[in-house]
Design an enzyme around this catalytic site. Sequence first.
Site, PDB file in Angstrom:
ATOM      1  N   LYS A  36      -1.057   5.029   4.591  1.00 21.68           N
ATOM      2  CA  LYS A  36      -1.815   4.081   5.150  1.00 21.68           C
ATOM      3  C   LYS A  36      -1.452   3.849   6.853  1.00 21.68           C
ATOM      4  O   LYS A  36      -0.304   3.585   7.089  1.00 21.68           O
ATOM      5  CB  LYS A  36      -1.833   2.852   4.629  1.00 21.68           C
ATOM      6  CG  LYS A  36      -2.788   1.715   4.977  1.00 21.68           C
ATOM      7  CD  LYS A  36      -2.895   0.613   4.109  1.00 21.68           C
ATOM      8  CE  LYS A  36      -3.664  -0.519   4.800  1.00 21.68           C
ATOM      9  NZ  LYS A  36      -5.300   0.088   5.099  1.00 21.68           N
TER      10      LYS A  36
ATOM     11  N   HIS B 292       0.784  -1.204   0.068  1.00 24.94           N
ATOM     12  CA  HIS B 292       0.023   0.145  -0.014  1.00 24.94           C
ATOM     13  C   HIS B 292       0.811   1.005  -0.016  1.00 24.94           C
ATOM     14  O   HIS B 292       1.997   1.207   0.194  1.00 24.94           O
ATOM     15  CB  HIS B 292      -1.001   0.135   1.261  1.00 24.94           C
ATOM     16  CG  HIS B 292      -1.997  -0.936   1.146  1.00 24.94           C
ATOM     17  ND1 HIS B 292      -2.130  -2.288   1.264  1.00 24.94           N
ATOM     18  CD2 HIS B 292      -3.503  -0.531   0.827  1.00 24.94           C
ATOM     19  CE1 HIS B 292      -3.306  -2.640   1.107  1.00 24.94           C
ATOM     20  NE2 HIS B 292      -4.181  -1.538   0.764  1.00 24.94           N
TER      21      HIS B 292
HETATM   22  P1  NAD Z   1      -6.927   9.902   4.013  1.00 27.38           P
HETATM   23  O1  NAD Z   1      -6.048  10.045   5.303  1.00 27.38           O
HETATM   24  O2  NAD Z   1      -6.525  10.242   2.654  1.00 27.38           O
HETATM   25  O3  NAD Z   1      -8.604  10.506   4.251  1.00 27.38           O
HETATM   26  C1  NAD Z   1      -9.340  10.393   5.651  1.00 27.38           C
HETATM   27  C2  NAD Z   1      -9.830  11.809   5.939  1.00 27.38           C
HETATM   28  O4  NAD Z   1     -10.802  11.610   7.187  1.00 27.38           O
HETATM   29  C3  NAD Z   1      -9.054  12.859   6.057  1.00 27.38           C
HETATM   30  O5  NAD Z   1      -9.505  13.842   5.297  1.00 27.38           O
HETATM   31  C4  NAD Z   1      -9.338  13.367   7.477  1.00 27.38           C
HETATM   32  O6  NAD Z   1      -9.409  14.618   7.772  1.00 27.38           O
HETATM   33  C5  NAD Z   1     -10.718  12.568   7.803  1.00 27.38           C
HETATM   34  N1  NAD Z   1     -11.038  12.473   9.169  1.00 27.38           N
HETATM   35  C6  NAD Z   1     -10.155  12.059  10.214  1.00 27.38           C
HETATM   36  N2  NAD Z   1     -10.984  12.116  11.431  1.00 27.38           N
HETATM   37  C7  NAD Z   1     -12.051  12.340  11.016  1.00 27.38           C
HETATM   38  C8  NAD Z   1     -13.162  12.506  12.081  1.00 27.38           C
HETATM   39  N3  NAD Z   1     -13.252  11.893  13.138  1.00 27.38           N
HETATM   40  N4  NAD Z   1     -14.530  12.577  11.270  1.00 27.38           N
HETATM   41  C9  NAD Z   1     -14.563  13.249   9.805  1.00 27.38           C
HETATM   42  N5  NAD Z   1     -13.266  13.032   9.206  1.00 27.38           N
HETATM   43  C10 NAD Z   1     -12.093  12.649   9.745  1.00 27.38           C
HETATM   44  O7  NAD Z   1      -7.249   8.381   3.947  1.00 27.38           O
HETATM   45  P2  NAD Z   1      -7.985   7.327   2.837  1.00 27.38           P
HETATM   46  O8  NAD Z   1      -6.791   6.906   1.958  1.00 27.38           O
HETATM   47  O9  NAD Z   1      -9.112   8.256   2.107  1.00 27.38           O
HETATM   48  O10 NAD Z   1      -8.253   6.069   3.558  1.00 27.38           O
HETATM   49  C11 NAD Z   1      -9.190   6.380   4.524  1.00 27.38           C
HETATM   50  C12 NAD Z   1      -9.643   4.912   5.051  1.00 27.38           C
HETATM   51  O11 NAD Z   1     -10.227   3.823   4.117  1.00 27.38           O
HETATM   52  C13 NAD Z   1      -8.398   4.109   5.620  1.00 27.38           C
HETATM   53  O12 NAD Z   1      -8.805   3.235   6.684  1.00 27.38           O
HETATM   54  C14 NAD Z   1      -8.159   2.926   4.495  1.00 27.38           C
HETATM   55  O13 NAD Z   1      -7.500   1.847   4.921  1.00 27.38           O
HETATM   56  C15 NAD Z   1      -9.621   2.782   4.096  1.00 27.38           C
HETATM   57  N6  NAD Z   1      -9.559   2.359   2.899  1.00 27.38           N
HETATM   58  C16 NAD Z   1     -10.590   1.314   2.573  1.00 27.38           C
HETATM   59  C17 NAD Z   1     -10.849   0.766   1.353  1.00 27.38           C
HETATM   60  C18 NAD Z   1     -11.978  -0.384   0.933  1.00 27.38           C
HETATM   61  O14 NAD Z   1     -12.078  -0.817   0.015  1.00 27.38           O
HETATM   62  N7  NAD Z   1     -12.441  -0.891   2.014  1.00 27.38           N
HETATM   63  C19 NAD Z   1     -10.069   1.325   0.176  1.00 27.38           C
HETATM   64  C20 NAD Z   1      -9.099   2.249   0.359  1.00 27.38           C
HETATM   65  C21 NAD Z   1      -8.862   2.764   1.818  1.00 27.38           C
END
Ligand code: NAD
Length: 262
Positions: free
Chosen positions: A156, A152
């Site tokens: 992450k 990844h």
């Molecule tokens: P990222 O860091 O780019 O985005 C996370 C966002 O959440 C940020 O903008 C942050 O400001 C916001 N945030 C943090 N705390 C918060 C809160 N309490 N309330 C509201 N917003 C809040 O991360 P990302 O790459 O978009 O990944 C997010 C999650 O999704 C991770 O856990 C990742 O592992 C997961 N993910 C899952 C899949 C899937 O298919 N299930 C795919 C990709 C990523």
Amino acid sequence: MTKVIVNGACGRMGQAVLKAVLDDKELELVGAVDIKGGKDVGELLGIGKTNIIVGEDLQTVIKAVKPDVMVDFTRPDVIFNNACTALKNHVSPVIGTTGLSDAEKDKLNELAIANNTPAFIAANFAIGAVLMMMMAKEAAKYLPNVEIIELHHDQKLDAPSGTAITTAEMISEVRKPMKQGHPDETEKITGARGAEYNGIPIHSVRLPGYVAHQEVIFGGLGQTLTLRHDSIDRTSFMPGVVLACKKVTGLKGLVRNLDQIL
Ligand code: NAD
């Protein structure tokens, strides 16, 4: 029309979900939430004003726009509370954020049933990844020696990935826990043989340039079999997220994994 809000709207996945919801005729984007809120969703995406401002507090946005569904792509340390807030307000969570423990998933299932508000969670919303996991489960019946390598991007937060854990869980349904490798093997540097789930070694690579990738390598007499999936763009997850938004309100309790709603 299913009314959707996106939590974590300013993040990498959140922005991709905003676009996917805006582009779908059966979904209506009614709100967005992020601790870095304040901007118009359209300005965030570079598509001109939508008059939907990213709010900073989930409860406030829910009360204001009364959504049917909350899509959450935030952080492992806040997802449990976010999902509880949604369920207590009778909003169905579609959870993409990874890192929830089994105990937390069980509690969300209880809360979903108690509030008569279904919920959905998938460690990976990409169809190719779901197929890789299903094929890995099948292959493990015949080739029980297996190791998982997940790769990844370096931003992450959790390791191993939710996809790697789900893959190991699915393999464990058909394979008894067993010790792999030489019985006397030693690690000259701690961690060299990876983490272990029921005896299945899992190795996590974190580098800039990657999105989300996984190899499941099986070894047998004189042969290896490698299953590999690559998400080369976050759009790979969007058909699964959109499908979950449309189906979640018809489910019961907390439903886990995309293969359950395909
Ligand atoms: P990222 O860091 O780019 O985005 C996370 C966002 O959440 C940020 O903008 C942050 O400001 C916001 N945030 C943090 N705390 C918060 C809160 N309490 N309330 C509201 N917003 C809040 O991360 P990302 O790459 O978009 O990944 C997010 C999650 O999704 C991770 O856990 C990742 O592992 C997961 N993910 C899952 C899949 C899937 O298919 N299930 C795919 C990709 C990523």
